[in-house]
Structures are given as structure tokens and as C-alpha cells.
Design an enzyme around this catalytic site. Structure first.
Site, PDB file in Angstrom:
ATOM      1  N   ASP A  39       0.879  -1.160   0.000  1.00 41.64           N
ATOM      2  CA  ASP A  39       0.000   0.000   0.000  1.00 41.64           C
ATOM      3  C   ASP A  39       0.924   1.220   0.000  1.00 41.64           C
ATOM      4  OD1 ASP A  39      -2.057   1.791   0.064  1.00 41.64           O
ATOM      5  OD2 ASP A  39      -3.118   0.864   1.748  1.00 41.64           O
TER       6      ASP A  39
HETATM    7  C1  BGC Z   1      -4.932   3.369   0.005  1.00 39.94           C
HETATM    8  C2  BGC Z   1      -5.049   2.362  -1.125  1.00 39.94           C
HETATM    9  C3  BGC Z   1      -4.872   3.070  -2.439  1.00 39.94           C
HETATM   10  C4  BGC Z   1      -3.542   3.777  -2.443  1.00 39.94           C
HETATM   11  C5  BGC Z   1      -3.270   4.533  -3.722  1.00 39.94           C
HETATM   12  C6  BGC Z   1      -3.687   4.217  -0.097  1.00 39.94           C
HETATM   13  O1  BGC Z   1      -3.753   5.270   0.808  1.00 39.94           O
HETATM   14  O2  BGC Z   1      -4.953   2.699   1.244  1.00 39.94           O
HETATM   15  O3  BGC Z   1      -6.279   1.724  -1.065  1.00 39.94           O
HETATM   16  O4  BGC Z   1      -4.982   2.176  -3.493  1.00 39.94           O
HETATM   17  O5  BGC Z   1      -3.519   4.727  -1.388  1.00 39.94           O
HETATM   18  O6  BGC Z   1      -4.087   5.636  -3.833  1.00 39.94           O
END
Ligand code: BGC
Length: 755
Positions: free
Chosen positions: A229
Site C-alpha cells: 500500500d
Molecule cells: C490506500 C489504497 C490506495 C492507495 C493509492 C492508499 O492510501 O490505502 O487503497 O490504493 O492509497 O491511492
């Protein structure tokens, strides 16, 4: 592309570099070898492709796209086919926009109604979440675009999400928090998996070898690459070793250098870096070799599709006196700012720049609908004038429909709710309107359950969830009967927050979140406790009625290596065409491990004309009966009788049957003198040994004719009584009541028992 050959030509620096992003949204290029960058984008219910400056919280603008219903809503459809169609459409849009991977679906379990991201997640039930995710992944990937199932794993709160440790026992993790990922990986093979921010029992998901390698790859057979993530990496070198292939977003070169240094210092095997690169490049080329940028993206057609889907997801929670559907000839008051500007998605990384939105008011053009604002979303208040106008409008109309729910600030990625209430101004408005007009309907726009203090005063409630950009159109179709509602709740609505099983422990102390309620999440808890709830899991009404009958099992008894076919007949007994959702639950009637009363193990949605009926079949395999046994670290079925229940919700199960399932696996035996007598006697292999043995040492265990003693004494102390008295004794205790058990005898008996 022969990615192995390609990687063998790369320098260590190039390889380490490939293991992190180029920027917010791209994998790295290696120009020397002609390897291009590829782009990924959020997800999950539409595209959030950022052309300019990237961010992961949905703050900066992204391209105009189509916002489909969020997972809160789509799970309520109980319709995997719909998710597949949505996936196909998103896949096509990705092809058009040159995106290699869409970041979703998100399948974390709704442990508490408070999680700020519940609107992005499917359910409190792992089977339902798994089925929905699997279908969506298959849909997207049928277009040769990858998915990233997220957030692996146990990311059920936003509070301290980047540091908190989700602590749970193995059984809880396996039975509740893993199965949605497991089913999707086994059945749909997502191209990528996104690991979560949090730690699991102390170890960050991004550097957890058990999670990323043992379970994900070795057990479930995952073949793609794991990405972090955004910003989830703590120790990059440990991450590579654990199976984290791609760090996202860019690390500014810092972590790439650490990988190089670790390899040079002999602390990290270069083969692991090669492996990560091979996995990343395999997906990069899988997309590139199938790229179809000429794929059209018809946003208007997708908007229409999103409207159909939103209607398919709506859950009719209450409909007293069959107040709904409304008559198009009647004068109706739409009240509440959400009628004009619906809330249709949540905040954060999934936030889509919807190319258009239709509110219910606009969709109701041509009908006899009046409007009063009722409250201001922005100010979170209902002025006296707002209320007065609403009351006047309600009084004049045949029926008043209040559009209410949660404003953006109440639920979002990044933080959790602290309570389950709707804004006070909206509750006040609903009470005032219901007072003014007994025919009051409430339409809810929210991503997670709310308390409904006014539930007894309104006649109908339609849960629209965060239904995407066309939710207003869908609401009007359902309200006026163009579509018969067919959604069912993918989660329990408790009467109050305090009833929720995680309430005492959510969201942890400091950086520790103990999942102390264990496997008793959602209805598994409410049913076990036999508690009243506001609306149960699986609940959803229709404008027609369905009758369930003819529950049939293919066998009365099966072995756990065999499958059981269960069939149920459902009939539309009302006067509207409609769709029924038949739900199948399995429960272990008597079990040694503590288990839920029932667990969802099958469901099917079927469209029926009035009078029409259909038989629906379900196949249950070992997993439907098994629990996770922490001793053998595997699924195990305990021999015994299981209940099979079918019906329209977890609390409306008119059909019930029983099946005996016989285990073919033996649990390891290691009896000692501390083993409890009844446990040994419950083991069909051990019981005769001990009975034989005891006959020798205790008269009470000999056949009655050999026992001697008076008739009266024999009657007074029966074998059952003896057994009852001894049942909780350890073997050493039982033996201590007889003379003559030597240490050698005991040892010999234990040997026999353990054989
Ligand atoms: C989120 C993810 C997301 C990623 C990219 C993170 O803060 O938890 O779900 O895909 O950002 O935007």
C-alpha cells in the site's frame, strides 16, 4: 516476453530500482533494455487516474470518469454476475486509459460499523466478500488488465492504520479475515495483491513472510506480484525477503540503495531480488502484450449501466402498509439536500471525479414532485426555516420522502467514525416530517450502518448506500416501482453501536488492536447471543413475496471428502416480477470447538415473474462444514450432525434440514495422565482401550453380573452416574480411585491410547 532472460541482463542497481515505483502511479522503466513504465490507478469502483500531481488521498484532481456504486452497495446486490459486468466495464476503461492495473477490489472485513472505509469494503461475511471480489477480478482481468486485491490483511480500521497491529488468533484470521482473499486468489488469480499498512500480530504486512509467502503463494498458489500500500514499507530489505515485490509509490531511491547494499553485504540473496523483478515484469508484459488503447470508453453508456446497478443494490429495509412503490399520479414531497445532491461515494483514494451525477430530484422530472431542502449538508444543520418548509411540503403531499444519510466528513479513508449516529439535524428533520405526514419514507445514503431512532415513526426505509453517480436515478426507479428492490444487507444493522461485538476493543489501545471477539463478527455474534438487531444480515424486502419450499439434500450422510447438493425451490407468490436472493447457511449442531450458530455458505439471485417458481441448487464441500483447527493448522470437520438452513435472510430461514458429515481425517492424539476422562471417552478409538483397561481395575466398569453387591446399591450407582462423576477428572484422578495402577500399567495404557 522471456522475463527471466530480461532480468538476467539487468544490473543489481536496475533490479533494485525496479522494485519500487517511478513516481506515484508508475512502475519503473529500464530504458537500456527497452522496458517501459506502466501505470496503475485507483479503484476500486471506477478510475481515479491522476494525470498531474499524484496523491493517495484523492485530494488532487483526476480525469473525468464513471463512478459505479461503491462496494458497500454492490455487496448488497448479492449478484456476482453484476460485479463481473462492472469489472469488465472498468477493465475496458483501463484499456482505453492505458492503465495496467486497477487498485481493487477491497475486501477487508467490516469488523465494526465505525471503520471509515467500510463503504469501500463488501461485508462482515467473508464468503460474501470473497464471491463478490472473485467475480469483479474475473471481470476486469477478462480485459487483460490487472487487479490488486487489497488490503492484505486485517486492515479493518483506519485509526492508526500505518502503525497499529491487528492481533488475533490463527483461527480468527483463517475463518474471518483470510477467506475473501483466499477465494479470490484460488479462483480468480488477481494479477497483484496489495499488502496493508498495519502489522499482524506484531509484524508489518509489508515484511511478513508468513503472510506474503507461506500463505499467499505456497498455500493459495498466488502467481502475480505483491505491491505495498502507498507508503506501507518499513524495512524494505526485510520486505524483499518476505515476498513484497514492488514498493509503492517511489522511495526516492533510498530503499533501492538499501536493497543493493544488503545484497552486496550478503544479507539478502540476489535471487530474491531477481524473483521480485521477474514477477513484476511478467505482469508488466502481460498488460503490454495485450494493450488495446483503441478500446472505446463510452461514459454515457457506463452511466446508464451504473444506474441499473445502483437500483440492483438498493435494500428495502421496511415497507409498512406497502407504502412503496409510490404512484406516479400522486403528489410526492422530496425532502433533504441529498435529493438534489446525493452522496454517492466516500472520501480518500477511491474518490472518483464523476463526469456527471444525477440526483433524485432531477431524475423525477415530469413527476408530481415538490422539493424542500430540509437541511444543509455543508453546515450540518437544519434551520427553523428548513424544517418549517419541509413540514409544509410534507403536509401537502400524499407521501413525503426524506433523503438522508451521512455527509462526507462523517466517513472517509484515513479515520474512523466515533459513533453510529446520523447528523442530529437530519434525525430532527425526519421526526418533524413523520409527524406532519404519516406516510413518510426515508432514503439513506451512507456507507455503513446508522442508528435509526425514528424507525418506528416512518413507514418505509430504502437503503441506497453509496450507490455511485447514478444513484438518484436508481432511487427514483425503485421508489416509483419501475424496479422492484432486490438488494439484501451484506452486514447487520445493530440497534446501537454498543451492541457490536468489537465495541469493547475497537480500535485498540495505542498501536495494538486486539481482535478479542475472535470469529464472532457480525451476525455470527448477534445470532449466537440471540440478540435483537435493527436489521439482520441478509435482510431485504421486495414489492412481491417469495415462498421457499422443497429443501432437498443429495444425501443424509456424507464423508468430508464428498460434496452435498442442496436444492431449494423459490416461488414468486406476489403480483410483481422480482428477484429473490436465496441464502444458505450451515451450522454445526454440536461441536467441540465453539462455533457460530450459522454461517453463510451459498446464495443465489434469481428473477421470477408472478407465479413463477424455480429450483436452485448449491454444492457444499468440506470447507462449508469445516473450522480452522489450530492444532493441525488446517481445516477440519468434526464428525456429527450439521444444520442446513435456507431462506431470505439470516433471521428468516423457513427451511431446515440436517446432514451427518463424517470426518476422514484423524486429529493427532497425544493423551497423557492429565488428559480429561470425557475427552478420551469421546474419542471412538480411545474409548474402548480405556474401557477395557478400566474393567480390570474398577468393578463398576465390569458387566453388572460380575459386579456383586446388593441390588439396591447397583440401582443407586449406575454406570452413567459413575461416568458423570468422573467425566471432568484427569486420567490420573480416575486411577487414583482404584488401587493397583502401577506406573508401568499407566504407561502401557497411554501407549495404546496414543497409537
Ligand atoms: C490506500 C489504497 C490506495 C492507495 C493509492 C492508499 O492510501 O490505502 O487503497 O490504493 O492509497 O491511492
Amino acid at each position: 516476453m522471456d522475463v527471466k532472460a530480461l532480468v538476467s541482463q539487468m544490473t543489481l542497481e536496475e533490479k533494485a530500482g525496479l522494485c519500487s515505483g517511478d513516481d506515484f502511479w508508475h512502475t519503473k522503466a529500464v530504458e537500456r533494455l527497452g522496458i517501459p513504465r506502466t501505470m496503475v490507478s485507483d479503484g476500486p469502483h471506477g478510475l481515479r487516474k491522476q494525470d498531474e500531481e499524484g496523491d493517495h488521498l484523492g485530494i488532487n484532481d483526476s480525469i473525468k470518469a464513471v463512478c459505479y456504486p461503491t462496494a458497500s452497495a454492490t455487496a448488497a446486490s448479492f449478484d456476482p454476475e453484476m460485479l463481473r459486468t462492472m469489472g469488465e466495464a472498468i477493465g475496458d476503461s483501463c484499456q482505453h486509459e492505458k492503465l495496467s492495473v486497477v487498485l481493487g477490489p477491497a475486501v477487508n472485513i467490516k469488523r465494526s460499523p465505525l471503520c471509515g472505509r467500510n463503504f469501500e469494503y463488501f461485508s462482515e461475511d467473508p464468503y460474501l466478500a470473497g464471491r463478490m471480489a472473485t467475480a469483479m477480478i474475473q471481470g476486469v482481468q477478462s480485459r487483460n488488465v490487472g487487479t490488486s486485491i487489497k488490503h492484505f490483511a486485517m486492515n479493518s480500521q483506519e485509526h492508526r492504520r500505518m502503525s497499529s497491529s491487528s492481533d488475533a488468533d490463527e483461527r480468527t484470521i483463517r475463518e474471518i479475515y483470510f477467506p475473501a482473499f483466499e477465494m479470490a486468489v484460488r479462483e480468480a488469480q488477481p494479477w497483484t495483491v496489495m499488502c496493508s499498512y498495519n502489522r499482524i500480530n506484531g509484524v508489518y504486512a509489508s515484511e511478513n513472510p508468513w503472510l506474503l509467502t507461506e500463505v499467499l503463494r505456497k498455500e493459495w498458489g498466488f502467481e502475480g506480484y505483491v505491491m505495498s500500500d502507498w507508503g506501507a514499507v518499513s524495512d524494505r530489505v526485510a520486505g524483499v525477503a518476505a515476498g513484497l515485490d514492488l514498493e509503492m509509490p517511489a522511495s526516492g531511491g533510498v530503499n533501492d540503495r538499501k536493497i543493493v547494499e544488503a545484497v552486496r553485504a550478503g544479507k539478502l540473496d540476489e535471487k530474491l531480488v531477481d524473483q521480485a523483478c521477474e514477477r513484476i515484469l511478467a505482469i508488466v508484459y502481460r498488460y503490454l502484450e495485450n494493450a488495446k488503447p483503441e478500446t472505446p470508453w463510452d461514459k454515457d453508456a457506463q452511466h446508464a449501466q451504473a444506474a441499473d446497478m445502483a437500483a440492483e443494490c438498493m435494500v428495502l429495509l421496511k415497507n409498512e402498509d406497502a407504502l412503496l412503490p409510490l404512484d406516479k399520479e400522486d403528489e410526492i414531497a422530496f425532502i433533504g439536500e441529498f435529493a438534489e445532491k446525493p452522496r454517492f461515494q466516500g472520501g480518500g483514494s477511491s474518490h472518483i471525479n464523476a463526469f456527471k451525477t444525477t440526483g433524485a430530484l432531477e431524475a423525477a422530472k415530469g413527476l408530481k414532485v415538490t422539493y424542500a431542502r430540509g437541511y444543509s449538508v455543508e453546515k450540518d444543520e437544519a434551520s427553523d426555516m428548513d424544517i418549517a418548509e419541509a413540514v409544509t411540503a410534507a403536509k401537502k403531499a400524499k407521501t413525503a420522502v426524506v433523503f438522508a444519510g451521512l455527509p462526507d466528513s462523517y466517513e472517509s479513508e484515513g479515520y474512523d467514525r466515533t459513533h453510529m449516529r446520523m447528523p442530529a439535524c437530519q434525525n430532527k428533520l425526519i421526526e418533524a416530517v413523520a409527524e406532519a405526514n404519516p406516510n413518510t419514507v426515508v432514503v439513506l445514503h451512507n456507507g455503513a450502518p446508522v442508528e435509526m431512532p425514528w424507525i418506528g415513526k416512518v413507514k418505509a426505509v430504502l437503503e441506497a448506500y453509496l450507490g455511485g453517480q447514478a444513484v438518484g436515478e436508481a432511487a427514483v426507479r425503485v421508489l416509483f416501482g419501475d424496479v422492484n428492490p432486490c438488494g439484501h444487507l451484506p452486514e447487520t444493522f445493530p440497534l446501537k453501536l454498543e451492541d457490536n461485538p468489537s465495541y469493547l476493543f475497537y480500535s485498540g489501545e495505542g498501536n495494538t488492536a486486539e481482535y478479542r471477539e475472535g470469529i464472532f463478527v457480525g451476525y455470527r455474534y448477534y445470532d449466537k447471543k440471540n440478540m435483537d438487531v435493527l436489521f439482520p444480515f441478509g435482510h431485504g424486502l421486495s414489492y412481491t413475496t417469495f415462498e421457499y419450499s422443497g429443501l432437498k439434500l443429495s444425501a443424509e450422510k456424507i464423508r468430508d471428502t464428498e460434496t452435498l447438493t442442496v436444492s431449494v425451490t423459490v416461488k414468486n407468490t406476489g403480483s410483481h416480477a422480482g428477484k429473490a436472493v436465496i441464502q444458505l447457511y450451515v451450522g454445526d449442531r454440536e461441536s467441540t470447538p465453539i462455533r457460530p450458530v450459522r454461517e453463510l455458505k451459498g446464495f443465489a439471485k434469481t428473477a421470477l415473474q408472478p407465479g413463477e417458481s424455480r429450483e436452485v441448487a448449491f454444492i457444499l464441500d468440506k470447507r462449508a462444514f469445516a473450522y480452522w483447527n489450530q492444532e493441525i493448522h488446517d481445516w477440519h470437520v468434526e464428525t456429527g450432525v450439521f444444520t442446513i438452513e435456507a431462506g431470505a435472510s439470516s433471521r428468516d430461514l423457513p427451511l431446515r434440514a440436517e446432514v451427518t458429515v463424517e470426518s476422514t481425517a484423524e486429529l493427532p492424539r497425544h493423551y497423557t495422565l492429565d488428559s480429561i476422562f470425557m475427552d478420551v471417552m469421546a474419542d471412538p478409538k480411545a474409548a474402548p482401550v480405556i474401557r477395557d483397561y478400566m474393567k480390570k481395575i474398577m468393578k463398576t466398569f465390569a458387566p453388572e453380573e460380575e459386579q456383586g453387591g446388593t441390588e439396591a446399591a447397583k440401582e443407586a450407582i449406575t454406570e452413567e452416574m459413575n461416568m458423570a462423576m468422573m467425566q471432568y477428572m484427569p486420567l490420573r484422578g480416575v486411577f487414583s480411585f482404584s488401587d493397583g495402577v502401577s506406573a508401568e500399567d499407566a504407561e502401557e495404557m497411554l501407549k495404546k491410547l496414543n497409537n
